[in-house]
Design an enzyme around this catalytic site. Structure first.
Site, PDB file in Angstrom:
ATOM      1  N   GLY A 193     122.530  58.698  -5.977  1.00  0.00           N
ATOM      2  CA  GLY A 193     121.218  58.094  -6.229  1.00  0.00           C
ATOM      3  C   GLY A 193     121.203  57.535  -7.640  1.00  0.00           C
ATOM      4  O   GLY A 193     122.242  57.190  -8.213  1.00  0.00           O
ATOM      5  N   ARG A 194     119.991  57.505  -8.211  1.00  0.00           N
ATOM      6  CA  ARG A 194     119.843  56.923  -9.558  1.00  0.00           C
ATOM      7  C   ARG A 194     120.698  57.663 -10.586  1.00  0.00           C
ATOM      8  O   ARG A 194     121.371  57.041 -11.415  1.00  0.00           O
ATOM      9  CB  ARG A 194     118.377  56.996  -9.983  1.00  0.00           C
ATOM     10  CG  ARG A 194     117.484  55.999  -9.283  1.00  0.00           C
ATOM     11  CD  ARG A 194     116.045  56.263  -9.669  1.00  0.00           C
ATOM     12  NE  ARG A 194     115.590  57.499  -9.050  1.00  0.00           N
ATOM     13  CZ  ARG A 194     114.742  57.560  -8.036  1.00  0.00           C
ATOM     14  NH1 ARG A 194     114.221  56.463  -7.553  1.00  0.00           N
ATOM     15  NH2 ARG A 194     114.380  58.709  -7.513  1.00  0.00           N
ATOM     16  N   ILE A 195     120.658  59.002 -10.542  1.00  0.00           N
ATOM     17  CA  ILE A 195     121.383  59.761 -11.572  1.00  0.00           C
ATOM     18  C   ILE A 195     122.894  59.640 -11.337  1.00  0.00           C
ATOM     19  O   ILE A 195     123.667  59.458 -12.280  1.00  0.00           O
ATOM     20  CB  ILE A 195     120.931  61.240 -11.593  1.00  0.00           C
ATOM     21  CG1 ILE A 195     119.427  61.321 -11.920  1.00  0.00           C
ATOM     22  CG2 ILE A 195     121.732  62.042 -12.625  1.00  0.00           C
ATOM     23  CD1 ILE A 195     118.813  62.714 -11.786  1.00  0.00           C
ATOM     24  N   ILE A 223     124.577  69.764 -11.776  1.00  0.00           N
ATOM     25  CA  ILE A 223     123.298  69.569 -12.472  1.00  0.00           C
ATOM     26  C   ILE A 223     122.191  69.343 -11.443  1.00  0.00           C
ATOM     27  O   ILE A 223     121.091  68.925 -11.806  1.00  0.00           O
ATOM     28  CB  ILE A 223     123.335  68.361 -13.440  1.00  0.00           C
ATOM     29  CG1 ILE A 223     123.717  67.078 -12.689  1.00  0.00           C
ATOM     30  CG2 ILE A 223     124.231  68.619 -14.621  1.00  0.00           C
ATOM     31  CD1 ILE A 223     123.175  65.832 -13.342  1.00  0.00           C
ATOM     32  N   ALA A 224     122.500  69.598 -10.164  1.00  0.00           N
ATOM     33  CA  ALA A 224     121.545  69.240  -9.108  1.00  0.00           C
ATOM     34  C   ALA A 224     120.563  70.384  -8.839  1.00  0.00           C
ATOM     35  O   ALA A 224     119.456  70.397  -9.371  1.00  0.00           O
ATOM     36  CB  ALA A 224     122.298  68.834  -7.868  1.00  0.00           C
ATOM     37  N   ARG A 225     120.970  71.325  -8.040  1.00  0.00           N
ATOM     38  CA  ARG A 225     120.126  72.475  -7.716  1.00  0.00           C
ATOM     39  C   ARG A 225     121.006  73.662  -7.374  1.00  0.00           C
ATOM     40  O   ARG A 225     122.090  73.495  -6.797  1.00  0.00           O
ATOM     41  CB  ARG A 225     119.251  72.193  -6.482  1.00  0.00           C
ATOM     42  CG  ARG A 225     117.957  71.485  -6.756  1.00  0.00           C
ATOM     43  CD  ARG A 225     116.968  72.352  -7.553  1.00  0.00           C
ATOM     44  NE  ARG A 225     115.720  71.642  -7.798  1.00  0.00           N
ATOM     45  CZ  ARG A 225     115.495  70.820  -8.833  1.00  0.00           C
ATOM     46  NH1 ARG A 225     116.430  70.594  -9.727  1.00  0.00           N
ATOM     47  NH2 ARG A 225     114.318  70.240  -8.981  1.00  0.00           N
ATOM     48  N   GLU A 266     118.111  81.312  -9.543  1.00  0.00           N
ATOM     49  CA  GLU A 266     117.812  81.277 -10.978  1.00  0.00           C
ATOM     50  C   GLU A 266     116.351  81.678 -11.229  1.00  0.00           C
ATOM     51  O   GLU A 266     115.503  81.452 -10.368  1.00  0.00           O
ATOM     52  CB  GLU A 266     118.109  79.877 -11.558  1.00  0.00           C
ATOM     53  CG  GLU A 266     117.244  78.773 -10.992  1.00  0.00           C
ATOM     54  CD  GLU A 266     117.668  77.385 -11.492  1.00  0.00           C
ATOM     55  OE1 GLU A 266     118.855  77.019 -11.349  1.00  0.00           O
ATOM     56  OE2 GLU A 266     116.788  76.672 -12.004  1.00  0.00           O
ATOM     57  N   HIS A 306     119.275  75.455 -16.882  1.00  0.00           N
ATOM     58  CA  HIS A 306     118.519  74.372 -16.226  1.00  0.00           C
ATOM     59  C   HIS A 306     117.831  73.473 -17.276  1.00  0.00           C
ATOM     60  O   HIS A 306     116.604  73.366 -17.309  1.00  0.00           O
ATOM     61  CB  HIS A 306     117.483  74.958 -15.249  1.00  0.00           C
ATOM     62  CG  HIS A 306     117.072  73.985 -14.176  1.00  0.00           C
ATOM     63  ND1 HIS A 306     116.797  74.358 -12.880  1.00  0.00           N
ATOM     64  CD2 HIS A 306     116.888  72.636 -14.216  1.00  0.00           C
ATOM     65  CE1 HIS A 306     116.440  73.301 -12.169  1.00  0.00           C
ATOM     66  NE2 HIS A 306     116.498  72.238 -12.963  1.00  0.00           N
ATOM     67  N   ILE A 307     118.667  72.847 -18.106  1.00  0.00           N
ATOM     68  CA  ILE A 307     118.124  72.036 -19.209  1.00  0.00           C
ATOM     69  C   ILE A 307     118.601  70.586 -19.175  1.00  0.00           C
ATOM     70  O   ILE A 307     118.519  69.887 -20.182  1.00  0.00           O
ATOM     71  CB  ILE A 307     118.484  72.658 -20.586  1.00  0.00           C
ATOM     72  CG1 ILE A 307     120.018  72.827 -20.750  1.00  0.00           C
ATOM     73  CG2 ILE A 307     117.761  73.971 -20.802  1.00  0.00           C
ATOM     74  CD1 ILE A 307     120.451  73.155 -22.177  1.00  0.00           C
TER      75      ILE A 307
HETATM   76  C1  GLV Z   1     114.892  69.138 -12.697  1.00  0.00           C
HETATM   77  O1  GLV Z   1     115.648  69.908 -12.207  1.00  0.00           O
HETATM   78  C2  GLV Z   1     114.223  68.117 -11.973  1.00  0.00           C
HETATM   79  O2  GLV Z   1     114.302  68.081 -10.739  1.00  0.00           O
HETATM   80  O3  GLV Z   1     113.535  67.301 -12.604  1.00  0.00           O
END
Ligand code: GLV
Length: 328
Positions: A156-158, A238-240, A269, A287-288
């Site tokens: 996706g975008r990220i 970095i997703a979930r 978490e 989660h930062i």
């Molecule tokens: C952070 O995890 C978000 O979904 O914005």
């Protein structure tokens, strides 16, 4: 017209709360209590709007206890904490905060990937323990990021922002797997090539996960997937939490079946699997990925824009379920 009421479920920037107060009666949470479900239900009583974060689960039970609720505006791009079907069926608009965190989050994926590949956390701990007494040729040798193959699961975008950094900044070869393929004109500037998932796992030197969490993506990376990866590879999530089977990952890292990992999100978490905590070849952050002052403020501001528009007859800028919303 009577003023509507909203709940701001977690502590957020005071100027954002002040802006909401210009429009609504606001029940905010400066003490930043994490509400239990019963407390959340109670706090939402009589409120038409909710400003939520990933820590509040809005499901059918919460909605049924608060039929007056009109909008739930999440300060996050991910919204697996919201039951979107339940919201839509009850005519509750749900919104998220896409776009504003894309570049910041992509930056962070590189920070984690590079920390894992170049063993930054592990070597820093070594130094702080006072164990650095001399140079040696193989001390904390890691793997190169530049010129390596970057594998992206979820595009996706990220994912595309990560691909751009890899291709243009680090000369990486980019492969990706996603349900839908990018158009050729999107792939070309990134030099990105769609591959099936097993090929992605086999060929990536550095694999980054950026897909949304859903029942479908639960344990998308488990023992079988890790077994396909190179022993020199790194994995960055970095997703979930829940997209990776953390126990399986810890076992693979402990046995050096993959080289290292960078994790910003975890199953269950803020608890972290104890086996991960015991390993040195994994970089762990709480989660930062979106946590810069500017980006967090932009996210809060967009969530507030959504809430104000939704409850004052405007058009919410970033709705999730506008098209599926049952009339109230
Ligand atoms: C952070 O995890 C978000 O979904 O914005």
């Amino acid at each position: 017209m009577t003023r509507k009421s909203v709940l701001v479920a977690r502590a957020v920037f005071p100027d954002i709360v002040a802006r909401l107060r210009e429009h609504f009666d606001v029940d905010d949470n400066p003490a930043d209590v994490i509400y239990t479900k019963a407390q959340l239900i109670e706090r939402l009583r009589g409120k038409q709007g909710a400003f939520t974060t990933g820590s509040e689960r809005i499901d059918a039970e919460v909605l049924d206890a608060n039929p007056q609720l009109e909008a739930v505006c999440n300060m996050a791009v991910g919204y697996n904490n919201l039951d979107i079907e339940a919201c839509s069926a009850r005519g509750v608009l749900a919104t998220n905060t896409p776009e504003v965190l894309t570049e910041t989050t992509a930056d962070f994926s590189f920070a984690l990937m590079m920390a894992a590949a170049r063993r930054i956390a592990e070597s820093e701990h070594f130094l702080r323990r006072g164990e650095w007494t001399r140079w040696s040729y193989d001390m904390f040798t890691g793997s190169d990021v530049h010129g390596a193959t970057l594998g992206i699961l979820g595009m996706g975008r990220i994912g595309q922002a990560i691909a751009r950094r890899g291709a243009l900044g680090f000369g990486m070869k980019v492969i990706y797997h996603n349900r839908s393929r990018l158009a050729p004109e999107q792939e070309a500037p990134l030099g990105a090539r769609w591959v099936d998932k097993p090929t992605l796992l086999r060929e990536a030197d550095h694999l980054v996960l950026v897909l949304p969490y859903s029942a479908e993506s639960h344990h998308a990376i488990g023992a079988a997937e890790l077994a396909l990866m190179k022993s020199s590879a790194t994995l960055t999530n970095i997703a979930r939490g829940g997209i990776v089977d953390d126990a399986a990952l810890a076992a693979a890292l402990a046995e050096h079946r993959i080289a290292a990992a960078g994790l910003d999100v975890f199953e269950g978490e803020p608890s972290v699997h104890p086996a991960l905590l015991a390993l040195s070849n994994v970089v762990l952050t709480p989660h930062i990925a979106s946590a810069t002052v500017a980006t967090r403020h932009a996210m809060a501001s967009l969530a507030a824009d959504n809430l104000i528009a939704a409850l004052t007859g405007g058009v919410a800028p970033t709705p999730i379920n506008a098209a599926r919303l049952r009339p109230r």
